[in-house]
Design an enzyme around this catalytic site. Structure first.
Site: not given
Length: 484
Positions: A388, A287, A177
């Site tokens: 973040e 990330c 996905k």
């Protein structure tokens, strides 16, 4: 206009949940439509994957399977330009980045894990018994089954193949996905799978959104044997809850608010070069990026000045122009999020040394552009320092002692990555052992050996992938005991 369809059982098929738009982040213009998979479509993909496990793929020898994966590497390389265009249109990242990182590494993942499995061994033990005859214990590594692969939008091909490659090398089948923002390269890979002879059902792609839609249908499907996900922590927590039904293993690489620690004795030129990449590469949408820096007092002012100059040196513009060094962020929604933190920094009293707002790019007025930004002056508990942002920005705070730096670095719910900059090797080892992060780089950033363990601690994830660690997740280890 391009239509991105689902890839199920070796065929491209329309989904039952309608269509949604795909936009080019540099202009905001719609360039494609994506066919969304409904619950029945996801079920068909999972059943196709299950069928392939029992068919030619499941019966294939390891050497034959590895040979197909090596053909897949060649197939991706043969269509390099197609993958490059697809990745740039989806993400808006400059070709100067995607051509050297995303596409080559995406192909290389299959080669690396093909080599890993080709040389993989297991353990055996000669076990004494009371009658003196003994027993032989040996281990088997068997495919785990159908793997649900849920991918992020920041490095779509690279991070998708980082999961698909070891899964297929170990003999599993997958249902992928992709992010709804970046459907193109996962779809294109289906064409290459067919071209090189990967059996139908081994690799499946279902498009759509997450909660209450395609992603949830996949992760909650009872016939999915394991789930691997890279993305934000809140989504990872939802996937863990879904995986608890059926007690299925998960590998989660989640968010981060990664620290950089710069000591007085650091090589300033090398540090600025490394931190420039760590803070601003891929428009900060990495990330592993460094959004908070702690600089020792003696180097603090020079580091602030130098990093601000780095931020101001990026050239924003047409992603297909090879001289452009920074693209837009992924979407209008993400741009709003990043700019909300830019406003929060001002409200909290930050000093802005570079950037600080939206970027205006000639000819791309409707694109999702933000300025690379450097701040100082915020308190350690400011949301800009703790949360973040996932944009091209960083905050720099001074410190005096090593102990203070370690405390500041570890004062976070996240623990994905860290960088340490010093020429004192003893201190580098000492501090690295105390920083709470899954990976710590010393005097470098994003230098990856794909054989090493990769993953986060605390709210940054669970599990490790890379090298033999991927094999641990994508296989099930069984023991056989034979009485002699």
């Amino acid at each position: 206009m391009t239509l991105f369809r689902n890839f199920i059982d070796g065929a491209f098929v329309e989904g039952s949940a309608g269509r949604f738009e795909n936009r080019f982040p540099a202009t905001g213009a719609v360039f494609g439509e994506v066919s969304a998979a409904g619950q029945d479509d996801v079920d068909r993909a999972v059943q196709a994957a299950r069928k392939a496990l029992k068919g030619p793929w499941g019966r294939m020898s390891v050497p034959d399977r590895i040979a197909l994966l090596r053909k897949l590497v060649a197939g991706i390389e043969a269509r390099f330009d197609d993958f490059l265009k697809a990745e740039v249109m989806d993400t808006g990242k400059p070709v100067s980045i995607a051509s050297h990182l995303d596409i080559p590494r995406g192909a290389a993942n299959f080669a690396v894990f093909a080599d890993q499995v080709a040389t993989m061994g297991t353990e055996s033990f000669s076990t004494p018994t009371p009658d003196g005859r003994g027993a032989l214990n040996y281990a088997l590594r068997l495919p785990r089954g159908v793997i649900g692969v849920v991918c992020p939008w920041n490095l779509p091909l690279l991070l998708m193949t980082w999961k698909v490659a070891p899964a297929l090398a170990c003999g599993n089948t997958v249902v992928v996905k992709p992010s709804e923002e970046t459907p193109a390269t996962a779809t294109l890979l289906g064409e290459v799978m067919n071209a090189v002879g990967i059996p139908p059902g081994v690799y499946n792609v279902v498009h759509g959104f997450g909660g209450g839609a395609t992603g949830e249908f996949l992760t909650s499907h009872p016939d999915v044997d394991a789930i691997t996900f890279t993305g934000e922590t809140v989504t990872g927590e939802a996937i863990m809850r879904a995986a608890s039904n059926g007690v299925r293993p998960v590998s989660l690489e989640l968010g981060g608010k990664n620290p950089g620690i710069v000591f007085d004795d650091a090589n300033l030129e090398a540090t600025l070069e490394g931190l420039g990449r760590a803070c601003f590469a891929n428009t900060g949408q990495v990330c592993l990026g460094t959004e908070r820096i702690y600089a020792q007092r003696g180097i603090y002012e020079r580091l602030v000045e130098g990093l601000a100059a780095k931020a101001s040196s990026y050239r924003l513009g047409d992603p297909f122009d090879k001289s452009v060094t920074m693209g837009p962020v992924i979407s209008a929604e993400h741009r709003r999020k990043v700019l909300s933190f830019y406003e929060r920094a001002k409200a909290d009293g930050a000093t802005v040394h570079a950037g600080g707002g939206a970027a205006q790019v000639d000819g791309f007025a409707d694109g999702y552009w933000v300025q690379p930004t450097v701040w100082t002056g915020l308190k350690p508990d400011s949301a800009v320092v703790t949360d973040e942002i996932f944009g091209p920005c960083t905050h720099i705070l001074p410190f005096d002692t090593e102990e203070e730096a370690i405390t500041l670095a570890n004062n976070s719910p996240y623990g994905l990555a860290a960088t340490i900059w010093t020429q004192d090797l003893t201190r580098a080892h000492r501090v690295s052992a105390q920083v709470e992060a899954g990976i710590t780089w010393v005097n470098c950033w994003f230098l990856r050996d794909l054989r090493t363990a990769f993953g986060g601690s605390k709210r940054s994830g669970i599990g490790r992938e890379g090298g033999v660690h991927s094999l641990e997740f994508y296989t099930e280890l069984r023991n056989v005991c034979v009485k002699l």
